[in-house]
Design an enzyme around this catalytic site. Structure first.
Site, PDB file in Angstrom:
ATOM      1  N   HIS A 212       2.806   1.939  -7.258  1.00 30.06           N
ATOM      2  CA  HIS A 212       2.796   3.200  -8.191  1.00 30.06           C
ATOM      3  C   HIS A 212       2.139   3.369  -9.421  1.00 30.06           C
ATOM      4  O   HIS A 212       0.962   2.199  -9.472  1.00 30.06           O
ATOM      5  CB  HIS A 212       4.703   2.734  -8.973  1.00 30.06           C
ATOM      6  CG  HIS A 212       4.673   1.691 -10.411  1.00 30.06           C
ATOM      7  ND1 HIS A 212       4.820   1.229 -11.234  1.00 30.06           N
ATOM      8  CD2 HIS A 212       3.637   0.859  -9.524  1.00 30.06           C
ATOM      9  CE1 HIS A 212       5.001   0.134 -11.622  1.00 30.06           C
ATOM     10  NE2 HIS A 212       4.176  -0.298 -10.298  1.00 30.06           N
TER      11      HIS A 212
ATOM     12  N   CYS B 101      -1.539  -0.814 -15.729  1.00 28.78           N
ATOM     13  CA  CYS B 101      -0.868  -0.514 -14.377  1.00 28.78           C
ATOM     14  C   CYS B 101      -0.975   1.383 -14.635  1.00 28.78           C
ATOM     15  O   CYS B 101      -0.734   2.583 -13.612  1.00 28.78           O
ATOM     16  CB  CYS B 101       1.034  -0.969 -15.273  1.00 28.78           C
ATOM     17  SG  CYS B 101       1.048  -2.112 -14.775  1.00 28.78           S
TER      18      CYS B 101
ATOM     19  N   HIS C 204      -1.044   0.913  -8.272  1.00 26.26           N
ATOM     20  CA  HIS C 204      -1.069  -0.699  -7.243  1.00 26.26           C
ATOM     21  C   HIS C 204       0.897  -0.608  -7.214  1.00 26.26           C
ATOM     22  O   HIS C 204       1.472   0.226  -6.654  1.00 26.26           O
ATOM     23  CB  HIS C 204      -1.410  -1.487  -8.577  1.00 26.26           C
ATOM     24  CG  HIS C 204      -0.111  -2.003  -9.734  1.00 26.26           C
ATOM     25  ND1 HIS C 204      -0.591  -0.199 -10.899  1.00 26.26           N
ATOM     26  CD2 HIS C 204       1.099  -2.209 -10.485  1.00 26.26           C
ATOM     27  CE1 HIS C 204       1.010  -0.547 -11.266  1.00 26.26           C
ATOM     28  NE2 HIS C 204       1.720  -1.584 -11.385  1.00 26.26           N
TER      29      HIS C 204
ATOM     30  N   HIS D 265       4.532  -3.807  -5.805  1.00 28.41           N
ATOM     31  CA  HIS D 265       4.741  -5.298  -6.436  1.00 28.41           C
ATOM     32  C   HIS D 265       5.182  -5.220  -5.045  1.00 28.41           C
ATOM     33  O   HIS D 265       5.937  -4.288  -4.025  1.00 28.41           O
ATOM     34  CB  HIS D 265       5.758  -4.532  -7.145  1.00 28.41           C
ATOM     35  CG  HIS D 265       4.639  -4.555  -8.729  1.00 28.41           C
ATOM     36  ND1 HIS D 265       4.523  -5.683  -9.513  1.00 28.41           N
ATOM     37  CD2 HIS D 265       4.829  -3.308  -9.577  1.00 28.41           C
ATOM     38  CE1 HIS D 265       3.610  -4.978 -10.243  1.00 28.41           C
ATOM     39  NE2 HIS D 265       4.191  -3.590 -10.236  1.00 28.41           N
TER      40      HIS D 265
ATOM     41  N   HIS E 282       7.364   0.487   1.150  1.00 30.46           N
ATOM     42  CA  HIS E 282       6.373   1.015   1.289  1.00 30.46           C
ATOM     43  C   HIS E 282       5.906   2.843   0.777  1.00 30.46           C
ATOM     44  O   HIS E 282       5.375   2.861   1.614  1.00 30.46           O
ATOM     45  CB  HIS E 282       6.137   1.045   2.861  1.00 30.46           C
ATOM     46  CG  HIS E 282       6.085  -0.396   3.089  1.00 30.46           C
ATOM     47  ND1 HIS E 282       6.069  -1.339   3.723  1.00 30.46           N
ATOM     48  CD2 HIS E 282       4.756  -1.219   3.599  1.00 30.46           C
ATOM     49  CE1 HIS E 282       6.232  -2.982   3.769  1.00 30.46           C
ATOM     50  NE2 HIS E 282       5.112  -2.331   3.558  1.00 30.46           N
TER      51      HIS E 282
ATOM     52  N   GLU F 237       9.288  -7.959 -10.447  1.00 33.15           N
ATOM     53  CA  GLU F 237       8.493  -6.885 -10.151  1.00 33.15           C
ATOM     54  C   GLU F 237       7.607  -8.251  -9.554  1.00 33.15           C
ATOM     55  O   GLU F 237       6.731  -7.706  -8.925  1.00 33.15           O
ATOM     56  CB  GLU F 237       8.566  -5.928 -11.696  1.00 33.15           C
ATOM     57  CG  GLU F 237       6.867  -4.769 -11.023  1.00 33.15           C
ATOM     58  CD  GLU F 237       6.950  -4.657 -12.307  1.00 33.15           C
ATOM     59  OE1 GLU F 237       8.219  -3.719 -12.229  1.00 33.15           O
ATOM     60  OE2 GLU F 237       5.800  -4.805 -13.138  1.00 33.15           O
TER      61      GLU F 237
END
Length: 150
Positions: free
Chosen positions: A16, A25, A29, A31, A75, A136
């Site tokens: 995201h 952020c 990137h 998680h 994914h 997260e």
């Protein structure tokens, strides 16, 4: 009979970017999310029912969460549909990547609200969503409780 809570954990990888954010952020990137889903209900008391003694079959809960959340978000890359990353989102989608455009900022807090709404709609009548925990990172998570949202 007593009310019982049961919990099942799910794992998925999602990318995201946070539109308008003032830190790292804002960049795309990802998680390794861990989602814990807790439901509450009364165990089935009908001895003729194949699910006798269960609040809900863990497999049934798994099927709901996987179809609504894991299979969709795993994914994939999630963007706010109003993001300037929309061109990147289109490029990724055109190249066969899984892209999800949402009408919220894809933070853990907003994602967990979305997940709660999706899961609640699919649960049997006698089962209630009690709580969700979306981890997260190893040190950061968001929690949603039905009791806080009545």
């Amino acid at each position: 009979m007593s009310k019982i809570r049961i919990t099942k954990q799910f794992n998925f990888e999602t990318g995201h970017a946070l539109y308008g954010y003032d830190g790292k952020c804002k960049n795309v990137h990802g998680h390794s999310y861990k989602l814990s889903v807790t439901v509450i209900g009364t165990p089935i008391s009908d001895t003729n029912n194949v699910k006798y003694g269960m609040v809900i079959d863990f497999k049934d809960l798994k099927d709901i969460v996987e179809s609504e959340i894991v299979d969709v978000f795993d994914h994939a890359t999630v963007f706010n549909k109003n993001t300037p990353h929309i061109e990147l989102a289109k490029e990724l989608a055109d190249r066969g990547h899984s892209v999800i455009l949402v009408d919220y900022q894809p933070t853990s807090e907003m994602m967990i609200i979305d997940f709660a709404d999706k899961i609640k709609k699919r649960l049997p009548e006698n089962i209630e969503l009690h709580s969700l925990k979306l981890r997260e990172t190893g040190t950061s998570h968001a929690e949603w409780y039905a009791s806080d949202n009545q």
